[in-house]
Write an enzyme that holds these catalytic residues in place. Structure first.
Site, PDB file in Angstrom:
ATOM      1  N   LYS A 246       0.862  -1.175   0.000  1.00  0.00           N
ATOM      2  CA  LYS A 246       0.000   0.000   0.000  1.00  0.00           C
ATOM      3  C   LYS A 246       0.901   1.228   0.000  1.00  0.00           C
ATOM      4  O   LYS A 246       2.056   1.152   0.436  1.00  0.00           O
ATOM      5  CB  LYS A 246      -0.869   0.002   1.254  1.00  0.00           C
ATOM      6  CG  LYS A 246      -2.105   0.841   1.144  1.00  0.00           C
ATOM      7  CD  LYS A 246      -3.300   0.066   0.619  1.00  0.00           C
ATOM      8  CE  LYS A 246      -4.520   0.941   0.480  1.00  0.00           C
ATOM      9  NZ  LYS A 246      -5.682   0.222   0.011  1.00  0.00           N
TER      10      LYS A 246
ATOM     11  N   GLY B 177     -26.108   1.462   2.560  1.00  0.00           N
ATOM     12  CA  GLY B 177     -25.210   2.156   1.636  1.00  0.00           C
ATOM     13  C   GLY B 177     -25.541   1.840   0.189  1.00  0.00           C
ATOM     14  O   GLY B 177     -25.540   0.673  -0.217  1.00  0.00           O
TER      15      GLY B 177
ATOM     16  N   GLY C  98     -23.940   3.388  -2.533  1.00  0.00           N
ATOM     17  CA  GLY C  98     -22.897   4.050  -3.315  1.00  0.00           C
ATOM     18  C   GLY C  98     -22.471   3.163  -4.469  1.00  0.00           C
ATOM     19  O   GLY C  98     -23.263   2.392  -5.025  1.00  0.00           O
ATOM     20  N   ASN C  99     -21.181   3.226  -4.810  1.00  0.00           N
ATOM     21  CA  ASN C  99     -20.672   2.454  -5.955  1.00  0.00           C
ATOM     22  C   ASN C  99     -20.956   0.965  -5.812  1.00  0.00           C
ATOM     23  O   ASN C  99     -21.431   0.320  -6.733  1.00  0.00           O
ATOM     24  CB  ASN C  99     -19.162   2.667  -6.065  1.00  0.00           C
ATOM     25  CG  ASN C  99     -18.829   4.087  -6.453  1.00  0.00           C
ATOM     26  OD1 ASN C  99     -19.517   4.676  -7.274  1.00  0.00           O
ATOM     27  ND2 ASN C  99     -17.806   4.649  -5.843  1.00  0.00           N
ATOM     28  N   VAL C 100     -20.670   0.410  -4.638  1.00  0.00           N
ATOM     29  CA  VAL C 100     -20.844  -1.032  -4.442  1.00  0.00           C
ATOM     30  C   VAL C 100     -22.314  -1.365  -4.177  1.00  0.00           C
ATOM     31  O   VAL C 100     -22.910  -2.236  -4.830  1.00  0.00           O
ATOM     32  CB  VAL C 100     -19.968  -1.541  -3.264  1.00  0.00           C
ATOM     33  CG1 VAL C 100     -20.235  -3.017  -2.991  1.00  0.00           C
ATOM     34  CG2 VAL C 100     -18.492  -1.325  -3.569  1.00  0.00           C
TER      35      VAL C 100
END
Ligand code: NAD
Length: 372
Positions: A81, A181, A183-185
């Site tokens: 990372k 949620g 959102g994108n997912v």
């Protein structure tokens, strides 16, 4: 605490690289946790950290997490990372990302980067000007684009595996799923769940998103404060981390927790508590590995069909975790770690013994991954 002390306190990382370029104002850290299975892949986070220690601890923790995620996903990738210290809204420049790209390039493929919180496809394009060791580049350059549909499809597979294990059903028809949620997912997940005939209740703090999903998929909606305690079979957190904590755990009515959000358990002991309550937890990093599978396919030469197909493996990976948990009478959060550690040990050992294709030096990974 000294820097080296801090590093050894947060894991047995192979390498930690501090990247500095005064002219462009770059202050970044790359952490390579483990490369037993392959090159370390993980995104670059740009965040306004309070101080350098906070940035270092974050990159150490996140890179270790990537090792476990890739290993449990069955990918030939290690964990790494990077963090760039700075404000992603005001301090991004071409020079910053190109200078960072040069540091990535100097590692010769040992670390491969991608988007993360605070970085975008455009930033990856700048990095790509300096190094081939970047994923999440635009589709025009052979990239894979937005990983969310693949992550969501993997989440669906995790939900199906958990339903099979806990509810003894092959089908999600009529199964009550609460989705936190959109959102994108979450929004892709709702689409997939609706196609499966699940009985869905959703929430989001963005009321427009809720309305859109209610209108489009005829799902029910509830208040954001209510979703975790909804009367449902499966709770699917796809918004925030730490949703399973001392304040929520005793009020859950679900039989399964399976969602895409990272770090759903506030502490590992909450995984033990879910087990003792008879709630099956499909571990977050096993369930949400579809996005990582997608970028892995990008390294091989991208194909949508192959990437989509790969995400189906989340189903078997979850069943493996459930099996270990039963055999060893441990929580599934620990079983996921065992699955990852076992694979690192076995495959890492094989690679040491037999210098096969998977054991090429990092500098020749272009051949392995077919990337220019
Ligand atoms: P996102 O920001 O697109 O969506 C999050 C949604 O949650 C937003 O619509 C937001 O309004 C909503 N939300 C925030 N707080 C809420 C609350 N208290 N109650 C209800 N809704 C709330 O993020 P995303 O890309 O969909 O990612 C969701 C989670 O999945 C994150 O934890 C992320 O780290 C994880 N994840 C995402 C991917 C990916 O491919 N995008 C991959 C792996 C893991």
């Amino acid at each position: 605490m000294g820097t080296f002390e801090l590093i050894s306190k947060h894991g047995d990382h192979e390498e930690v690289i501090f990247c500095h370029d005064k002219t462009v104002g770059l202050k970044a850290i790359i952490a390579i946790h483990n490369t037993s299975l392959g090159p370390a892949l993980g995104g670059t986070r740009m965040w306004n950290y309070k101080n350098e220690d906070e940035a270092l601890i974050d990159v150490l923790r996140l890179s270790k997490g990537m090792t476990y995620k890739a290993a449990a996903a069955g990918l030939n990738l290690g964990g790494g990372k990077a963090v760039i210290i700075g404000d992603s809204k005001t301090q991004k420049t071409e020079g910053l990302f190109r200078a960072f790209g040069q540091f990535v390039n100097s590692l010769n493929g040992k670390y491969i980067t991608a988007e993360d919180v605070g970085t975008s496809e455009t930033d990856m394009e700048y990095i790509y000007m300096e190094t081939p060791w970047v994923t999440g580049i635009p589709k025009d350059f052979g990239g894979s684009g937005d990983p969310s549909p693949y992550t969501a499809h993997g989440v669906l597979m995790g939900i199906k595996a958990a339903a099979f294990e806990q509810l003894k059903t092959d089908s999600l028809k009529g199964i009550r799923v609460a989705v936190q949620g959109l959102g994108n997912v979450g929004s892709h997940l709702v689409k997939y769940l609706a196609q499966e005939g699940a009985d869905i209740v959703v929430t989001d703090i963005d009321q427009q998103r809720v309305k859109m999903h209610v209108d489009q998929y005829k799902v029910k909606a509830t208040h954001p404060d209510e979703i975790l305690f909804a009367d449902c079979d499966i709770l699917s957190p796809n918004a925030l981390g730490a949703v399973i904590n001392d304040n929520t755990i005793n009020k859950l009515k679900c039989k399964v927790v399976a969602g895409g959000a990272n770090n759903q358990l506030l502490e590992p002991r909450h995984g033990d508590e879910l087990k003792s309550k008879g709630i099956l937890y499909a571990p977050d990093y096993v369930v949400n590995a579809g996005g990582l599978m997608n970028v892995f396919v990008e390294l091989e030469g991208y194909s949508h069909d192959r990437a989509f197909d790969k995400t189906k493996r989340v189903y078997d990976n979850c069943l493996k975790v459930f099996d270990i948990a039963k055999k060893e009478n441990i929580g599934t959060h620990l079983a996921a770690d065992r699955l990852a550690e076992q694979r690192i040990k076995t495959i890492g050992h094989l690679k040491q013994r037999h210098p096969g294709k998977s054991n090429r030096a990092f500098g020749t990974l272009k051949e392995v991954f077919n990337r220019d």
